[in-house]
Design a protein around this motif. Structure first.
Motif, short mmCIF file in Angstrom:
data_model
loop_
_atom_site.label_atom_id
_atom_site.label_comp_id
_atom_site.label_asym_id
_atom_site.label_seq_id
_atom_site.Cartn_x
_atom_site.Cartn_y
_atom_site.Cartn_z
N THR A 102 -1.12 -2.28 1.75
CA THR A 102 -0.64 -2.89 2.99
C THR A 102 -1.83 -3.16 3.91
O THR A 102 -2.85 -2.47 3.85
CB THR A 102 0.37 -1.98 3.71
OG1 THR A 102 -0.24 -0.72 3.97
CG2 THR A 102 1.61 -1.78 2.85
N ASN A 270 6.08 -2.48 11.03
CA ASN A 270 5.90 -1.93 9.69
C ASN A 270 7.13 -1.17 9.21
O ASN A 270 7.27 -0.91 8.01
CB ASN A 270 4.68 -1.01 9.64
CG ASN A 270 3.38 -1.79 9.68
OD1 ASN A 270 3.30 -2.90 9.14
ND2 ASN A 270 2.37 -1.23 10.32
N TRP A 273 8.99 -2.73 6.38
CA TRP A 273 8.42 -2.76 5.03
C TRP A 273 8.32 -1.38 4.41
O TRP A 273 7.90 -1.25 3.25
CB TRP A 273 7.04 -3.41 5.08
CG TRP A 273 7.06 -4.73 5.79
CD1 TRP A 273 6.55 -5.00 7.02
CD2 TRP A 273 7.67 -5.94 5.34
NE1 TRP A 273 6.78 -6.31 7.36
CE2 TRP A 273 7.47 -6.92 6.35
CE3 TRP A 273 8.35 -6.31 4.18
CZ2 TRP A 273 7.93 -8.22 6.24
CZ3 TRP A 273 8.82 -7.61 4.07
CH2 TRP A 273 8.60 -8.55 5.08
N GLN A 277 13.40 0.54 1.53
CA GLN A 277 13.77 -0.19 2.73
C GLN A 277 15.15 0.23 3.24
O GLN A 277 16.10 0.32 2.48
CB GLN A 277 13.78 -1.70 2.45
CG GLN A 277 12.39 -2.34 2.43
CD GLN A 277 12.48 -3.83 2.23
OE1 GLN A 277 13.07 -4.30 1.26
NE2 GLN A 277 11.91 -4.58 3.15
#
Length: 389
Positions: A102, A270, A273, A277
């Motif tokens: 990420t 964030n 994500w 989820q």
């Protein structure tokens, strides 16, 4: 000719599942003897596995053949706005290993460093036999990524370095595997076509709602990439902003809009994500976003159907399953209220592959280059055989 027949049989098995040799011969318009020889050789190579004989019919019991678990492996690498995903999957669509990075926005140096180190890590977990069965790596990336600096929040001068990136040259520095580069949304469409709802429809448009919305086009059972590999750039469809200004669908129906709304209220985007989820605690913000996105998808669906008579619109995305189902249902409802003059209403359906679609689709590119054919020829043969039976 032999290579064509092998690809044809592998493609038929991929599309139809376990199938007896006699049925494959009829579908492929080949002699039973020819099919038997090819199947035996591919089984010896580890590409196919033999199922349990089916008794109860006249003659010898039929033995269904299927793609072997782990028969062929390939890497898939998705470069996204918020994250990069590297995975190793087999040609049955089973993901063997997966890694994720990420970031605030993607830059070439960390993107290729993660890819190099990730491949080394995954290969270290593979047996020698598995490593020998890896046929290549597919990279799914937005085309002309350097033009997206404003949307990803990156400084223009730094992000412009993407313009000079040669993916094949970068990869050649640390791997000898064949490399395929495909548009990220087209890769998602490919995954859905092979492992999801694609077997149900002949012609359909595919929308993948990620940080940026994108799409793909399937015609006559084949993913259509276009002359420059950019067909189905559905995120570029025209839309309008709140004041009537001209925008693209990417500006009005993407998850980055939900991210921005969360940030306005001091909530870390964030959270959208985090894995696994779960957007349940964000319902206050997700609900209005769902309404707007469904309206935009309903209008976009009619726009694409005005060009090609699609029988279905398939919607998937990088969101939880309940959010996807709600988006599909709302899009159906909004479609009812659209001006349908001159158009046939398409089916609005939910995709099956989910958030990993682009990485899984990327992994299919090397497979199609070496083992499968782009569906229409094989399926045309199968339909022709069916009509004659």
């Amino acid at each position: 000719m032999r290579d064509y027949n092998e690809r044809l049989l592998l493609t038929l098995l991929q599309r139809n599942g376990p199938t007896a040799g006699s049925d494959l011969a009829r579908m492929a318009n080949l002699s039973p003897q020819t099919v038997s020889i090819i199947l035996r050789e591919m089984e010896a190579e580890g590409l196919l596995s033999r199922g349990t004989p089916i008794k109860g019919k006249v003659g010898k019991p039929s033995v269904p053949m299927s793609l072997a678990e782990g028969g062929v492996l390939s890497f898939g690498y998705k470069i996204g706005r918020r994250s990069a995903v590297l995975l190793l999957s087999d040609f049955r669509g089973t993901v063997r290993h997966q890694l994720q990075l990420t970031y605030k926005y993607p830059m070439p140096e960390p993107i290729f460093r993660f890819l190099r180190e990730g491949m080394e890590s995954i290969l270290a977990r593979c047996s020698p036999a598995e490593r020998n069965r890896i046929c290549g790596i597919g990279i799914a990336t937005p085309f002309e990524l350097w033009k997206w600096n404003e949307l990803v929040g990156a400084p223009a001068d730094a992000f412009s370095s993407w313009k000079d990136v040669d993916f094949h040259a970068e990869m050649a520095a640390f791997t000898s595997l064949p490399v395929s580069v495909v548009n990220d949304a087209t890769a998602g469409c490919q995954a859905e076509h092979i492992y999801g709802r694609g077997k149900e429809f002949r012609d359909y448009a595919y929308f993948f709602v990620g940080a940026f919305i994108g799409g793909g086009v399937v015609l006559n059972h084949s993913v259509y990439q276009g002359h420059q590999g950019n067909a189905g750039a559905l995120g570029s469809l025209r839309s309008f902003g709140p004041h009537g200004e001209s925008q693209q669908l990417i500006d009005t129906a993407s998850i980055h809009l939900l991210e921005a709304r969360l940030a306005e209220f001091g909530i870390d985007p964030n959270e959208l994500w985090a894995q696994p989820q779960d957007w349940g605690h964000l319902t206050r913000f997700v609900e209005p976003w769902l309404g707007q996105t469904a309206q935009e998808l309903a209008k976009a669906s009619l726009s694409v159907c005005a060009v090609i008579d699609f029988e279905a619109i398939v919607i998937d995305g990088a969101f939880p399953e309940p959010v996807k189902q709600a988006l599909v249902e709302r899009t159906r409802r909004y479609l009812v209220n659209q001006d349908m003059r001159g158009l046939v209403t398409p089916q609005i359906e939910a995709g099956m592959v989910g958030g990993n679609a682009r990485a899984i689709g990327a992994a299919t590119s090397p497979l199609f280059e070496r083992y499968f054919m782009n569906g229409s020829q094989a399926l045309s043969a199968a339909r022709g055989a069916g009509r004659g039976s």
